[in-house]
Motif scaffolding. Structure first.
Motif, mmCIF file in Angstrom:
data_model
loop_
_atom_site.group_PDB
_atom_site.id
_atom_site.type_symbol
_atom_site.label_atom_id
_atom_site.label_comp_id
_atom_site.label_asym_id
_atom_site.label_seq_id
_atom_site.Cartn_x
_atom_site.Cartn_y
_atom_site.Cartn_z
ATOM 1 N N TYR A 1 -3.338 -11.353 0.142
ATOM 2 C CA TYR A 1 -2.341 -10.375 -0.295
ATOM 3 C C TYR A 1 -2.897 -9.670 -1.531
ATOM 4 O O TYR A 1 -3.033 -10.285 -2.583
ATOM 5 C CB TYR A 1 -1.020 -11.067 -0.645
ATOM 6 N N THR A 2 -3.229 -8.406 -1.377
ATOM 7 C CA THR A 2 -3.794 -7.723 -2.523
ATOM 8 C C THR A 2 -2.731 -7.474 -3.592
ATOM 9 O O THR A 2 -1.607 -7.067 -3.299
ATOM 10 C CB THR A 2 -4.466 -6.394 -2.138
ATOM 11 N N GLY A 3 -3.130 -7.763 -4.819
ATOM 12 C CA GLY A 3 -2.337 -7.394 -5.980
ATOM 13 C C GLY A 3 -3.102 -6.392 -6.825
ATOM 14 O O GLY A 3 -2.821 -6.230 -8.005
ATOM 15 N N ASP A 4 -4.077 -5.715 -6.189
ATOM 16 C CA ASP A 4 -4.941 -4.766 -6.893
ATOM 17 C C ASP A 4 -4.271 -3.405 -6.923
ATOM 18 O O ASP A 4 -4.342 -2.635 -5.959
ATOM 19 C CB ASP A 4 -6.306 -4.685 -6.197
ATOM 20 N N ASP A 5 -3.624 -3.110 -8.038
ATOM 21 C CA ASP A 5 -2.853 -1.874 -8.156
ATOM 22 C C ASP A 5 -3.731 -0.655 -8.404
ATOM 23 O O ASP A 5 -3.215 0.460 -8.544
ATOM 24 C CB ASP A 5 -1.836 -2.025 -9.291
ATOM 25 N N PHE A 6 -5.065 -0.849 -8.429
ATOM 26 C CA PHE A 6 -6.003 0.269 -8.556
ATOM 27 C C PHE A 6 -6.653 0.634 -7.221
ATOM 28 O O PHE A 6 -6.984 1.790 -6.991
ATOM 29 C CB PHE A 6 -7.123 -0.079 -9.546
ATOM 30 N N ASN A 7 -6.868 -0.347 -6.353
ATOM 31 C CA ASN A 7 -7.695 -0.147 -5.157
ATOM 32 C C ASN A 7 -6.990 -0.552 -3.858
ATOM 33 O O ASN A 7 -7.646 -0.865 -2.866
ATOM 34 C CB ASN A 7 -8.994 -0.952 -5.301
ATOM 35 N N TYR A 8 -5.668 -0.547 -3.869
ATOM 36 C CA TYR A 8 -4.919 -1.080 -2.720
ATOM 37 C C TYR A 8 -5.157 -0.302 -1.430
ATOM 38 O O TYR A 8 -5.153 -0.889 -0.344
ATOM 39 C CB TYR A 8 -3.420 -1.130 -3.029
ATOM 40 N N ALA A 9 -5.372 1.004 -1.503
ATOM 41 C CA ALA A 9 -5.501 1.800 -0.280
ATOM 42 C C ALA A 9 -6.680 1.323 0.555
ATOM 43 O O ALA A 9 -6.549 1.074 1.768
ATOM 44 C CB ALA A 9 -5.638 3.275 -0.624
ATOM 45 N N ALA A 10 -7.843 1.174 -0.071
ATOM 46 C CA ALA A 10 -9.028 0.731 0.661
ATOM 47 C C ALA A 10 -8.904 -0.719 1.097
ATOM 48 O O ALA A 10 -9.332 -1.085 2.204
ATOM 49 C CB ALA A 10 -10.268 0.912 -0.203
ATOM 50 N N LEU A 11 -8.326 -1.558 0.266
ATOM 51 C CA LEU A 11 -8.227 -2.975 0.591
ATOM 52 C C LEU A 11 -7.264 -3.230 1.750
ATOM 53 O O LEU A 11 -7.515 -4.084 2.602
ATOM 54 C CB LEU A 11 -7.797 -3.755 -0.652
ATOM 55 N N ILE A 12 -6.167 -2.503 1.784
ATOM 56 C CA ILE A 12 -5.201 -2.669 2.880
ATOM 57 C C ILE A 12 -5.760 -2.091 4.177
ATOM 58 O O ILE A 12 -5.578 -2.662 5.257
ATOM 59 C CB ILE A 12 -3.860 -2.016 2.502
ATOM 60 N N GLU A 13 -6.461 -0.972 4.082
ATOM 61 C CA GLU A 13 -7.085 -0.413 5.283
ATOM 62 C C GLU A 13 -8.096 -1.390 5.859
ATOM 63 O O GLU A 13 -8.153 -1.599 7.071
ATOM 64 C CB GLU A 13 -7.767 0.907 4.953
ATOM 65 N N SER B 1 -13.359 -5.352 9.981
ATOM 66 C CA SER B 1 -13.227 -6.730 10.485
ATOM 67 C C SER B 1 -12.162 -7.512 9.742
ATOM 68 O O SER B 1 -11.554 -8.424 10.303
ATOM 69 C CB SER B 1 -14.571 -7.459 10.385
ATOM 70 N N ARG B 2 -11.947 -7.165 8.482
ATOM 71 C CA ARG B 2 -10.943 -7.863 7.679
ATOM 72 C C ARG B 2 -10.168 -6.840 6.860
ATOM 73 O O ARG B 2 -10.698 -5.809 6.478
ATOM 74 C CB ARG B 2 -11.591 -8.895 6.749
ATOM 75 N N HIS B 3 -8.914 -7.198 6.559
ATOM 76 C CA HIS B 3 -8.091 -6.339 5.705
ATOM 77 C C HIS B 3 -7.193 -7.209 4.840
ATOM 78 O O HIS B 3 -6.988 -8.389 5.123
ATOM 79 C CB HIS B 3 -7.243 -5.371 6.539
ATOM 80 N N SER B 4 -6.671 -6.605 3.790
ATOM 81 C CA SER B 4 -5.702 -7.283 2.931
ATOM 82 C C SER B 4 -4.294 -6.856 3.313
ATOM 83 O O SER B 4 -4.079 -5.749 3.827
ATOM 84 C CB SER B 4 -5.960 -6.942 1.460
ATOM 85 N N HIS B 5 -3.353 -7.750 3.060
ATOM 86 C CA HIS B 5 -1.942 -7.403 3.117
ATOM 87 C C HIS B 5 -1.538 -7.006 1.698
ATOM 88 O O HIS B 5 -2.382 -6.860 0.823
ATOM 89 C CB HIS B 5 -1.142 -8.571 3.670
ATOM 90 N N ALA B 6 -0.266 -6.804 1.447
ATOM 91 C CA ALA B 6 0.147 -6.248 0.151
ATOM 92 C C ALA B 6 1.221 -7.099 -0.498
ATOM 93 O O ALA B 6 2.213 -7.459 0.156
ATOM 94 C CB ALA B 6 0.659 -4.822 0.322
ATOM 95 N N ALA C 1 2.828 5.351 4.906
ATOM 96 C CA ALA C 1 1.390 5.191 5.118
ATOM 97 C C ALA C 1 1.110 3.979 6.011
ATOM 98 O O ALA C 1 0.255 4.035 6.908
ATOM 99 C CB ALA C 1 0.675 5.037 3.784
ATOM 100 N N LEU C 2 1.815 2.877 5.784
ATOM 101 C CA LEU C 2 1.629 1.698 6.627
ATOM 102 C C LEU C 2 2.074 1.965 8.056
ATOM 103 O O LEU C 2 1.484 1.437 9.011
ATOM 104 C CB LEU C 2 2.398 0.513 6.043
ATOM 105 N N GLU C 3 3.093 2.784 8.220
ATOM 106 C CA GLU C 3 3.512 3.193 9.556
ATOM 107 C C GLU C 3 2.384 3.959 10.248
ATOM 108 O O GLU C 3 2.091 3.730 11.433
ATOM 109 C CB GLU C 3 4.758 4.073 9.449
ATOM 110 N N ALA C 4 1.725 4.874 9.521
ATOM 111 C CA ALA C 4 0.608 5.622 10.097
ATOM 112 C C ALA C 4 -0.550 4.700 10.439
ATOM 113 O O ALA C 4 -1.193 4.834 11.493
ATOM 114 C CB ALA C 4 0.158 6.707 9.116
ATOM 115 N N LEU C 5 -0.829 3.727 9.570
ATOM 116 C CA LEU C 5 -1.923 2.795 9.822
ATOM 117 C C LEU C 5 -1.658 1.959 11.069
ATOM 118 O O LEU C 5 -2.587 1.579 11.792
ATOM 119 C CB LEU C 5 -2.115 1.889 8.604
ATOM 120 N N ALA C 6 -0.377 1.679 11.342
ATOM 121 C CA ALA C 6 -0.014 0.873 12.508
ATOM 122 C C ALA C 6 -0.389 1.546 13.826
ATOM 123 O O ALA C 6 -0.555 0.874 14.843
ATOM 124 C CB ALA C 6 1.479 0.557 12.486
#
Length: 389
Positions: free
Chosen positions: A252-264, A268-273, A288-293
């Motif tokens: 679960y990313t808590g990176d409030d600077f880089n969340y867009a790339a990490l969640i995408e 092979s791997r991705h972070s949740h939020a 945005a998460l709806e679009a990613l889905a």
């Protein structure tokens, strides 16, 4: 038209662009679990001596903001550092917050997922001098969360660094806590930029050694670990750590600077939020998460890219004051009726910061009612002696 201060010490006219996103629920299931960490609002008429004792919580506004997040399909991380745990909000207040929130969540039509922070702040630092007392404090809060029906987040505690715990001590404490949990829990690694008292968590100031220590705890208890939230503001570390997690354990990313790339993710791997930033950018995050889905990455980036400068401003150093920016945006957007926080926390940021947050939120299409936001920004500016030209 507003007159906004700049970091260069000037006053400049600013006209909001408008064109806000309309908050709404996702139209299809999301492929990322997304928790927004929410703040607490104080009652301006009931608060007395805000720097002393328990806060007088404005429950209507506090819960209203949570409903606003849930209406957009986001989960909730409750009673975390965003809710000023250890910075104006004590355990008794947090416990009541958890209980009230869970009642509201169970009644909400979208049945939102709520995870709640368990820590050791039910006891004073003087009473947390060994592993046994730290475990007992955690267990008290875990039991309260389970009784309310929430998922447990084992918050990082200041008590373990304070007693100089090494990696073996962390393993003993967390093995005990994970062993008694009824369901899978989320671990929590909060960097010292968020709380200096957490320096050296997992038994080392060396990030590589700390990573090895917590990964060993996860591996030994993988059947009890849903995932781990990491807030170190280091994208490369999170990606490397994520690749080492056992199958089925989430990052679960808590990176409030880089969340867009990490969640995408990297293919092979991705972070949740699990993000305080998502409480500030909820309409953009949910859509945005709806679009990613549906793998619409162009829309995903178009929605999230403008939010990154906003989040970086909200979480600028000293990072621990970020909660004020989240509450400020909630007030601008009508998700709460005033801008009063426990411990007078709204005063932790300067007017120039709030002016910059206003500009960046407008650019990110996150002033959902531009007229209301402009009126409220004008009110705050007037308090600081800045009147319209």
């Amino acid at each position: 038209m507003l007159i906004l201060p700049t970091y260069e010490g000037a006053l400049q006219p600013y006209a909001p662009k408008g064109d806000p996103l309309v908050p709404r629920a996702p139209r299809l299931p999301l492929t990322r679990t997304a928790f927004a960490a929410a703040h607490v609002v104080s009652d301006p008429l009931a608060e007395r001596d805000p720097w002393v004792g328990r806060p007088s919580v404005d429950w209507d506004n506090t819960l209203r903001f949570r409903q606003w997040l849930w209406d957009q399909g986001l989960g909730l991380a409750e009673a975390m550092d965003t809710a000023q745990r250890g910075m104006g909000v004590d355990w008794l207040t947090a416990k009541e917050l958890i209980q009230r929130t869970m009642v509201e969540a169970k009644a909400h039509p979208l049945k939102p997922h709520v995870a709640c922070g368990a820590g050791t702040d039910s006891r004073t630092p003087d009473a947390l001098k060994d592993e046994a007392s730290i475990i007992a404090a955690y267990e008290e809060q875990m039991e309260a969360i389970e009784a309310a029906g929430g998922q447990i987040i084992l918050m990082a505690t200041r008590a373990l660094p304070a007693i100089g715990a090494d990696a073996d001590a962390y393993a003993r404490v967390y093995d005990r806590l994970l062993g008694r949990a009824q369901d899978k829990v989320i671990l929590h690694w909060l960097g010292d930029m968020f709380d200096p008292a957490l320096t050296g968590y997992w038994g080392s100031v060396d990030i590589a050694a700390a990573s090895d220590a917590v990964l060993a705890i996860i591996e030994a208890n993988r059947d009890k670990v849903d995932g781990i939230k990491i807030s170190l503001l280091d994208q490369s570390h999170e990606e490397a750590f994520r690749a080492r997690l056992p199958e089925g354990v989430r990052l679960y990313t808590g990176d409030d600077f880089n969340y867009a790339a990490l969640i995408e993710g990297d293919g092979s791997r991705h972070s949740h939020a699990l993000l305080g930033a998502f409480a500030a950018i909820a309409p953009a995050a949910a859509q945005a998460l709806e679009a990613l889905a549906v793998d619409d990455r162009e829309t995903y980036h178009a929605l999230l890219a403008p939010t990154v400068p906003l989040s970086r401003e909200i979480f600028k150093a000293p990072t621990r004051f970020y909660k004020a920016g989240i509450a400020f945006l909630a007030w601008l957007n009508g998700a709460q009726s005033h801008f009063i926080m426990p411990d007078g926390f709204q005063s932790s940021r300067e007017i120039t910061h709030y002016a910059e947050v206003f500009r960046l939120a407008d650019s990110a299409r996150l002033l959902t009612d531009p007229d209301l936001a402009t009126r409220r920004m004008s009110q705050l500016l007037a308090v600081h002696g800045i009147e319209p030209g």
